[in-house]
Design a protein around this motif. Structure first.
Motif, PDB file in Angstrom:
ATOM      1  N   ALA A   5       0.794  -1.040  -0.004  1.00 48.38           N
ATOM      2  CA  ALA A   5       0.145   0.041  -0.004  1.00 48.38           C
ATOM      3  C   ALA A   5       0.885   1.240   0.089  1.00 48.38           C
ATOM      4  O   ALA A   5       0.532   2.264  -0.580  1.00 48.38           O
ATOM      5  CB  ALA A   5      -1.009  -0.038   1.069  1.00 48.38           C
TER       6      ALA A   5
ATOM      7  N   CYS B  29      -4.865  -2.447  -2.796  1.00 48.00           N
ATOM      8  CA  CYS B  29      -5.197  -2.567  -1.547  1.00 48.00           C
ATOM      9  C   CYS B  29      -6.083  -3.705  -1.190  1.00 48.00           C
ATOM     10  O   CYS B  29      -6.038  -4.625  -0.412  1.00 48.00           O
ATOM     11  CB  CYS B  29      -5.706  -1.405  -0.689  1.00 48.00           C
ATOM     12  SG  CYS B  29      -4.331  -0.088  -0.524  1.00 48.00           S
TER      13      CYS B  29
ATOM     14  N   LEU C   7      -3.423  -1.439   5.340  1.00 44.33           N
ATOM     15  CA  LEU C   7      -3.451  -0.727   4.237  1.00 44.33           C
ATOM     16  C   LEU C   7      -3.586   0.803   4.314  1.00 44.33           C
ATOM     17  O   LEU C   7      -3.113   1.852   3.572  1.00 44.33           O
ATOM     18  CB  LEU C   7      -4.488  -1.307   3.326  1.00 44.33           C
ATOM     19  CG  LEU C   7      -4.268  -2.841   3.004  1.00 44.33           C
ATOM     20  CD1 LEU C   7      -5.410  -3.430   2.618  1.00 44.33           C
ATOM     21  CD2 LEU C   7      -3.064  -3.119   2.017  1.00 44.33           C
TER      22      LEU C   7
END
Length: 240
Positions: A139, A170, A184
């Motif tokens: 992420a 994500c 994330l």
């Protein structure tokens, strides 16, 4: 000595500590439930697609298309500086996520066999990743690159595509059972902050003059869409 005052302070601190722990536990529980809800929906087709989409090196054409736009719009010196910024962003995001925060927090991946919820997690091709998950380097890196390109190219349609690309990165990490939503979200914050910091630092140091209208900015969009359709075709071919 005022024992009553000390007792009040101790009670206040204990209550604050208890409330904080309760709030953190509720946050972790909500994080886990959201992951389980997302991870529960899967199929052979999406297993293949999400596994491909979550990989790093399959996006080589997309990465090359971004470099192509920079080369076509800037001098070779400025191109090298922007390339250096991208490398700094990725190194910063990856090292901070994987080698600084992650070992300190030591939050087990959902897929880790030592995690009590691992039996309920759907994984693909037996891949469980490393030991820890917080924050997500995937992420951080994807949002770092997306944020950099957004502020450098400044095309709303490309910006929208990049945001959707990073969001699906994500999602794929939750689909594969490798990260919690909180991992994330934190990675996204790290990536965006890193991109903004290094971008404006270079602009301040080098005083780069941005072209009024960048050329060939449609190329990354074509590369991005083409890659996604390729992954869909591969997933269809392997599961038909």
């Amino acid at each position: 000595m005022d024992f009553s005052s000390e007792s009040v302070n101790f009670a206040t601190q204990s209550m604050t500590h208890l409330l904080l722990n309760t709030w953190l536990q509720q946050l972790k529980d909500a994080d886990t439930q959201l992951l389980l809800s997302i991870n529960a929906h899967h199929s052979p087709f999406w297993d293949v697609f999400m596994s491909l989409y979550s990989s790093t090196f399959v996006w080589g054409v997309f990465y090359a298309s971004i470099l192509y736009v920079i080369v076509r719009n800037y001098s070779w010196k400025t191109t090298l500086m922007w390339l250096g910024v991208v490398i700094l962003i990725i190194v910063f995001c990856d090292q901070l996520s994987s080698h600084v925060i992650r070992p300190a927090v030591a939050r087990l991946r959902p897929s880790n066999l030592d995690n009590p919820i691992s039996d309920t997690i759907h994984i693909v091709d037996g891949y469980r990743g490393g030991n820890y998950s917080f924050p997500s380097a995937h992420a951080a890196n994807s949002w770092g690159l997306a944020a950099f390109v957004i502020i450098l190219f400044r095309k709303w349609w490309l910006s929208l595509a990049l945001v959707l690309w990073a969001i699906l990165i994500c999602y794929s990490r939750m689909y594969l059972g490798l990260h919690y939503p909180g991992d994330l979200f934190t990675g996204m914050i790290i990536g965006c902050c890193g991109a903004l910091a290094f971008y404006y630092l270079l602009m301040w140091i080098a005083k780069i003059q941005k072209p009024k209208d960048l050329k060939h900015t449609f190329v990354p969009l074509i590369a991005l869409v083409g890659s996604v359709f390729t992954f869909l075709a591969i997933a269809f071919y392997e599961t038909v």
